[in-house]
Design an enzyme around this catalytic site. Structure first.
Site, PDB file in Angstrom:
ATOM      1  CD  GLU A  28      23.136  30.488  16.881  1.00 47.20           C
ATOM      2  OE1 GLU A  28      24.188  30.051  16.338  1.00 47.20           O
ATOM      3  OE2 GLU A  28      22.091  29.827  16.926  1.00 47.20           O
ATOM      4  CD  GLN A  47      36.492  30.742  35.623  1.00 45.88           C
ATOM      5  OE1 GLN A  47      36.881  29.751  36.234  1.00 45.88           O
ATOM      6  NE2 GLN A  47      37.068  31.922  35.736  1.00 45.88           N
ATOM      7  CG  ASN A  49      36.541  34.779  33.517  1.00 51.15           C
ATOM      8  OD1 ASN A  49      36.074  34.241  34.509  1.00 51.15           O
ATOM      9  ND2 ASN A  49      37.617  34.314  32.909  1.00 51.15           N
ATOM     10  NE  ARG A  60      39.574  45.860  33.615  1.00 45.12           N
ATOM     11  CZ  ARG A  60      39.420  45.974  34.929  1.00 45.12           C
ATOM     12  NH1 ARG A  60      40.180  45.263  35.748  1.00 45.12           N
ATOM     13  NH2 ARG A  60      38.518  46.786  35.432  1.00 45.12           N
ATOM     14  CG  HIS A  63      45.975  39.498  33.125  1.00 44.58           C
ATOM     15  ND1 HIS A  63      46.556  39.604  34.365  1.00 44.58           N
ATOM     16  CD2 HIS A  63      45.279  40.645  32.945  1.00 44.58           C
ATOM     17  CE1 HIS A  63      46.225  40.764  34.911  1.00 44.58           C
ATOM     18  NE2 HIS A  63      45.457  41.422  34.062  1.00 44.58           N
ATOM     19  CE1 TYR A 133      38.981  36.062  30.806  1.00 43.01           C
ATOM     20  CE2 TYR A 133      37.962  38.227  30.699  1.00 43.01           C
ATOM     21  CZ  TYR A 133      38.780  37.316  31.345  1.00 43.01           C
ATOM     22  OH  TYR A 133      39.388  37.654  32.532  1.00 43.01           O
TER      23      TYR A 133
END
Length: 146
Positions: A28, A47, A49, A60, A63, A133
């Site tokens: 899971e 949300q 992503n 990356r 952020h 994520y």
């Protein structure tokens, strides 16, 4: 599901229970009740992503989003391996400016919980890495920073 503190206690490593045999594996990747029990807090993700980084060495980040759209992030690598980093950017935090890192590996399913107020980045260690994520606030361009 197991949650383990890092050198910065608010950043947690999340390890699912993986069931494997000669056919492959099952786990899971997220279960709200088990997650909240493991991290000992309520977190409402709104949300999901998903990113693909083709070349090895793709960077990356770093952020983050500022209030009122700051995000908690639950990050995992679903293909390949990445070097993942969380940096404490919280004003007044005793660990401000410190960072923690780990290898997120699709083979283990391990994850990192990056709290609000932290910058997040990763660098790919293999070709064609995919990272997925969950976040607690939707993308807000006006609050997005790097």
């Amino acid at each position: 599901m197991k949650a383990t503190s890092t050198a910065i206690p608010d950043v947690l490593i999340i390890e699912p229970k993986v069931f494997g045999d000669e056919r492959g594996f099952f786990f899971e990747s997220f279960n709200q009740n088990k997650f909240e029990e493991a991290v000992k807090q309520k977190i409402n993700f709104v949300q999901d992503n998903h990113s693909l980084s083709a070349p090895v060495g793709t960077l990356r980040g770093i952020h983050y989003q500022t209030p009122p759209m700051a995000q908690d992030k639950l990050v995992r690598c679903t293909r390949g391996r990445v070097f993942d980093v969380a940096v404490d950017l919280r004003t007044g935090s005793p660990t401000r400016g410190r960072w923690v890192s780990l290898i997120l590996d699709a083979a283990t399913g391990n994850q990192i919980l990056v709290p609000k107020g932290f910058g997040h980045a990763f660098q790919t260690l293999e070709p064609d890495c995919e990272v997925q994520y969950k976040v607690t606030a939707p993308y807000a361009p006006d609050c997005d920073r790097s």
